[in-house]
Write a protein that holds these residues in place. Structure first.
Motif, PDB file in Angstrom:
ATOM      1  N   GLU A   1      35.791  16.652  13.792  1.00  0.00           N
ATOM      2  CA  GLU A   1      35.160  16.967  14.849  1.00  0.00           C
ATOM      3  C   GLU A   1      33.837  16.148  15.103  1.00  0.00           C
ATOM      4  OE1 GLU A   1      36.144  19.668  12.733  1.00  0.00           O
ATOM      5  OE2 GLU A   1      38.150  19.801  13.943  1.00  0.00           O
ATOM      6  N   ARG A   2      33.050  16.050  13.844  1.00  0.00           N
ATOM      7  CA  ARG A   2      31.780  15.324  13.881  1.00  0.00           C
ATOM      8  C   ARG A   2      32.060  13.657  13.884  1.00  0.00           C
ATOM      9  NH1 ARG A   2      27.270  14.377   9.266  1.00  0.00           N
ATOM     10  NH2 ARG A   2      25.814  13.604  10.536  1.00  0.00           N
ATOM     11  N   LEU A   3      33.073  13.042  13.633  1.00  0.00           N
ATOM     12  CA  LEU A   3      33.547  11.881  13.654  1.00  0.00           C
ATOM     13  C   LEU A   3      33.596  11.525  15.211  1.00  0.00           C
ATOM     14  CD1 LEU A   3      33.917   8.992  12.524  1.00  0.00           C
ATOM     15  CD2 LEU A   3      36.265   9.727  12.053  1.00  0.00           C
ATOM     16  N   LYS A   4      34.601  12.604  15.747  1.00  0.00           N
ATOM     17  CA  LYS A   4      34.882  12.294  17.193  1.00  0.00           C
ATOM     18  C   LYS A   4      33.710  12.114  17.832  1.00  0.00           C
ATOM     19  CE  LYS A   4      37.973  14.071  20.527  1.00  0.00           C
ATOM     20  NZ  LYS A   4      38.872  15.231  21.025  1.00  0.00           N
ATOM     21  N   ALA A   5      32.616  13.062  17.916  1.00  0.00           N
ATOM     22  CA  ALA A   5      31.498  13.173  18.554  1.00  0.00           C
ATOM     23  C   ALA A   5      30.790  11.801  18.332  1.00  0.00           C
ATOM     24  CB  ALA A   5      30.737  14.356  18.319  1.00  0.00           C
ATOM     25  N   LEU A   6      30.669  11.480  17.202  1.00  0.00           N
ATOM     26  CA  LEU A   6      29.884  10.024  16.980  1.00  0.00           C
ATOM     27  C   LEU A   6      30.641   9.030  17.550  1.00  0.00           C
ATOM     28  CD1 LEU A   6      28.924  10.735  13.155  1.00  0.00           C
ATOM     29  CD2 LEU A   6      27.642  10.671  15.151  1.00  0.00           C
ATOM     30  N   TYR A   7      31.889   8.975  17.455  1.00  0.00           N
ATOM     31  CA  TYR A   7      32.674   7.896  18.085  1.00  0.00           C
ATOM     32  C   TYR A   7      32.527   7.859  19.633  1.00  0.00           C
ATOM     33  CZ  TYR A   7      36.784   5.338  20.012  1.00  0.00           C
ATOM     34  OH  TYR A   7      37.697   4.520  20.505  1.00  0.00           O
ATOM     35  N   GLU A   8      32.590   9.093  20.462  1.00  0.00           N
ATOM     36  CA  GLU A   8      32.409   9.177  21.717  1.00  0.00           C
ATOM     37  C   GLU A   8      30.846   8.603  22.191  1.00  0.00           C
ATOM     38  OE1 GLU A   8      33.589  13.086  22.638  1.00  0.00           O
ATOM     39  OE2 GLU A   8      35.514  12.610  22.358  1.00  0.00           O
ATOM     40  N   ALA A   9      29.711   8.789  21.188  1.00  0.00           N
ATOM     41  CA  ALA A   9      28.443   8.527  21.604  1.00  0.00           C
ATOM     42  C   ALA A   9      28.141   6.975  21.152  1.00  0.00           C
ATOM     43  CB  ALA A   9      27.383   9.379  20.717  1.00  0.00           C
ATOM     44  N   ASN A  10      29.212   6.394  20.580  1.00  0.00           N
ATOM     45  CA  ASN A  10      28.936   4.999  20.113  1.00  0.00           C
ATOM     46  C   ASN A  10      28.015   4.829  18.958  1.00  0.00           C
ATOM     47  OD1 ASN A  10      30.930   4.151  21.844  1.00  0.00           O
ATOM     48  ND2 ASN A  10      29.402   3.727  23.543  1.00  0.00           N
ATOM     49  N   ALA A  11      28.242   5.818  18.226  1.00  0.00           N
ATOM     50  CA  ALA A  11      27.109   5.753  16.897  1.00  0.00           C
ATOM     51  C   ALA A  11      27.755   5.304  15.763  1.00  0.00           C
ATOM     52  CB  ALA A  11      26.725   7.301  16.724  1.00  0.00           C
ATOM     53  N   ASN A  12      26.878   4.614  14.802  1.00  0.00           N
ATOM     54  CA  ASN A  12      27.482   4.189  13.586  1.00  0.00           C
ATOM     55  C   ASN A  12      27.498   5.176  12.516  1.00  0.00           C
ATOM     56  OD1 ASN A  12      27.436   1.762  14.937  1.00  0.00           O
ATOM     57  ND2 ASN A  12      25.465   1.345  14.327  1.00  0.00           N
ATOM     58  N   VAL A  13      28.344   4.764  11.367  1.00  0.00           N
ATOM     59  CA  VAL A  13      28.473   5.881  10.213  1.00  0.00           C
ATOM     60  C   VAL A  13      28.253   4.783   8.985  1.00  0.00           C
ATOM     61  CG1 VAL A  13      30.188   7.345  11.368  1.00  0.00           C
ATOM     62  CG2 VAL A  13      30.892   5.247  10.249  1.00  0.00           C
ATOM     63  N   HIS A  14      28.120   5.631   7.896  1.00  0.00           N
ATOM     64  CA  HIS A  14      28.033   4.849   6.604  1.00  0.00           C
ATOM     65  C   HIS A  14      29.546   5.018   5.864  1.00  0.00           C
ATOM     66  CE1 HIS A  14      23.823   5.054   7.528  1.00  0.00           C
ATOM     67  NE2 HIS A  14      23.690   4.207   6.621  1.00  0.00           N
ATOM     68  N   TYR A  15      29.873   3.760   5.272  1.00  0.00           N
ATOM     69  CA  TYR A  15      31.151   3.954   4.282  1.00  0.00           C
ATOM     70  C   TYR A  15      30.571   2.889   3.099  1.00  0.00           C
ATOM     71  CZ  TYR A  15      35.761   2.620   2.939  1.00  0.00           C
ATOM     72  OH  TYR A  15      36.903   2.468   2.023  1.00  0.00           O
ATOM     73  N   LYS A  16      30.650   3.286   1.938  1.00  0.00           N
ATOM     74  CA  LYS A  16      30.339   2.634   0.723  1.00  0.00           C
ATOM     75  C   LYS A  16      29.069   2.222   0.808  1.00  0.00           C
ATOM     76  CE  LYS A  16      34.994   2.047  -0.810  1.00  0.00           C
ATOM     77  NZ  LYS A  16      35.989   0.945  -1.315  1.00  0.00           N
ATOM     78  N   GLY A  17      27.934   2.979   1.534  1.00  0.00           N
ATOM     79  CA  GLY A  17      26.789   2.294   1.468  1.00  0.00           C
ATOM     80  C   GLY A  17      26.523   1.347   2.167  1.00  0.00           C
ATOM     81  N   LYS A  18      27.283   0.945   3.407  1.00  0.00           N
ATOM     82  CA  LYS A  18      27.017  -0.120   4.412  1.00  0.00           C
ATOM     83  C   LYS A  18      27.018   0.717   5.688  1.00  0.00           C
ATOM     84  CE  LYS A  18      29.106  -3.771   1.638  1.00  0.00           C
ATOM     85  NZ  LYS A  18      30.132  -4.740   1.751  1.00  0.00           N
ATOM     86  N   LEU A  19      26.524   0.202   6.731  1.00  0.00           N
ATOM     87  CA  LEU A  19      26.471   0.675   8.170  1.00  0.00           C
ATOM     88  C   LEU A  19      27.650  -0.032   8.911  1.00  0.00           C
ATOM     89  CD1 LEU A  19      24.742   2.467   9.974  1.00  0.00           C
ATOM     90  CD2 LEU A  19      23.630   0.309  10.863  1.00  0.00           C
ATOM     91  N   CYS A  20      28.518   1.029   9.371  1.00  0.00           N
ATOM     92  CA  CYS A  20      29.627   0.438  10.075  1.00  0.00           C
ATOM     93  C   CYS A  20      29.886   1.101  11.293  1.00  0.00           C
ATOM     94  CB  CYS A  20      30.949   0.998   8.972  1.00  0.00           C
ATOM     95  SG  CYS A  20      31.018   0.235   7.507  1.00  0.00           S
ATOM     96  N   GLU A  21      30.426   0.481  12.554  1.00  0.00           N
ATOM     97  CA  GLU A  21      30.711   0.888  13.617  1.00  0.00           C
ATOM     98  C   GLU A  21      32.379   1.440  13.557  1.00  0.00           C
ATOM     99  OE1 GLU A  21      31.215  -1.774  16.977  1.00  0.00           O
ATOM    100  OE2 GLU A  21      31.232  -3.361  15.432  1.00  0.00           O
ATOM    101  N   VAL A  22      32.323   2.403  14.371  1.00  0.00           N
ATOM    102  CA  VAL A  22      33.746   3.165  14.447  1.00  0.00           C
ATOM    103  C   VAL A  22      34.564   2.412  15.567  1.00  0.00           C
ATOM    104  CG1 VAL A  22      34.983   5.110  14.798  1.00  0.00           C
ATOM    105  CG2 VAL A  22      33.137   5.341  13.506  1.00  0.00           C
TER     106      VAL A  22
END
Length: 56
Positions: free
Chosen positions: A4-25
């Protein structure tokens, strides 16, 4: 991270961290509970499909 949190971040065009790197969904898959992510600020970044639980 929860789906649910990932879906909200995706809809807001926010970025996430994966293996210490900043990534866009790029996209999310609700059936598999996965997301396709790509590293930010690269010319041709590889797109990786990961489980939502692996994202920060």
């Amino acid at each position: 991270m929860k789906f649910e949190r990932l879906k909200a971040l995706y809809e807001a065009n926010a970025n996430v961290h994966y293996k210490g790197k900043l990534c866009e969904v790029i996209s999310i898959n609700a059936l598999k509970k996965t997301a396709q992510v790509a590293e930010v600020d690269q010319m041709f970044p590889p797109v990786v499909e990961v489980k939502v639980s692996e994202l920060d």
